[in-house]
Write a protein that holds these residues in place. Sequence first.
Motif, PDB file in Angstrom:
ATOM      1  N   THR A 124    -101.444  15.173  46.562  1.00 32.35           N
ATOM      2  CA  THR A 124    -102.233  15.199  47.797  1.00 32.35           C
ATOM      3  C   THR A 124    -103.549  14.433  47.668  1.00 32.35           C
ATOM      4  N   HIS A 165    -103.973  11.155  49.523  1.00 38.58           N
ATOM      5  CA  HIS A 165    -104.325  11.172  50.945  1.00 38.58           C
ATOM      6  C   HIS A 165    -105.837  11.068  51.091  1.00 38.58           C
ATOM      7  N   GLU A 215     -98.154   7.780  50.713  1.00 39.99           N
ATOM      8  CA  GLU A 215     -98.020   8.554  51.954  1.00 39.99           C
ATOM      9  C   GLU A 215     -99.258   8.381  52.829  1.00 39.99           C
ATOM     10  N   GLY A 216    -100.421   8.338  52.193  1.00 41.40           N
ATOM     11  CA  GLY A 216    -101.646   8.109  52.940  1.00 41.40           C
ATOM     12  C   GLY A 216    -101.670   6.736  53.576  1.00 41.40           C
TER      13      GLY A 216
END
Length: 354
Positions: A83, A86, A129-130
């Motif tokens: 994460t 992100h 993903e970011g």
Amino acid sequence: MSETGASYAAAGVDIEAGDRAVELMKEWVKKTRRPEVLGGIGGFAGLFDASALKRYQRPLLASATDGVGTKVDLARRMGVYDTIGHDLVAMVMDDIVVCGAEPLFMTDYICVGKVHPERVAAIVKGIAEGCVLAGCALVGGETAEHPGLLGPDDFDVAGAGTGVVEADGLLGAERIRTGDAVIAMASSGLHSNGYSLVRHVVFDRLGWTLDREVPEFGRTLGEELLEPTRIYSLDCLALTRTTEVRAFSHITGGGLSANLARVIPDGLHAVVDRSTWTPGAVFDLVGTAGRVERAELESTLNMGVGMMAVVPRESVGAALTTLADRGVDAWVAGEVTDRGEHSTGAGMVGDYAS
């Protein structure tokens, strides 16, 4: 004295582990690919076809670089690595979009004490993903192993990005007028600023652990603190397409007033009304438990607002509709006023809604 010769591996650098990490991250990098990207990862430089900019009359390139600060320590403690990327993309690309620029591509730098291929791949997964959320390509990066300088489980991340904006579409202070409305966009939490203060309060003063269940959060302390930074890039670009926007302000270090003041022209003043929203429980926790003065709290944390847009008063309805359609919680938080020649910047009035 040892009879065996010195080697890179004996010094703590594992080249094979680095190669393994690259193989594991390739599938995630592919997901960020834009038509302008040439080749794949593994080269000495990422390639982006600049002929795509021919559609611009006068293209201006916007660039930014950043990291995520001491939030990486929480990711390490929790063993959650997918994460933090992100956060990195948000810190870089949401700075770029402030001037109205479309994010194009990004590169990353991951520094570790010891290469754990799966961990590095997880970090890159989050970055990729970011990038998808920001609409940009991840064209390359670097993983560096620094034994002796970092512990085996320590790491840090940084990134740099590039965007493009048409010269006559450049947003900023020169567009702002008296009477313009200031629209606030809700943050997802603390984002990636002020964690040195937050960590001091929850660990040193309260003595809490990351697995502590916090009723006000509805989850553990660690889950709340590791909540990824919201990426507003595509939301902001959508706003520029559907209505007139004077300027954006990315709320990072320095808080609302300091960051909003950066886009307010001389002679004008932006007034933000605290009573238009209620900051999340995590902000109250830090302020109350740490006995942090309000001015200090507001100059360190985002207080529940991650991005602001300054728009003409007549554009408010269209702007709020666009953001609502994109799932962004937004509201009118203030206005731009004429306070005289010697009064500039931004200030806050009232108390927060309860």
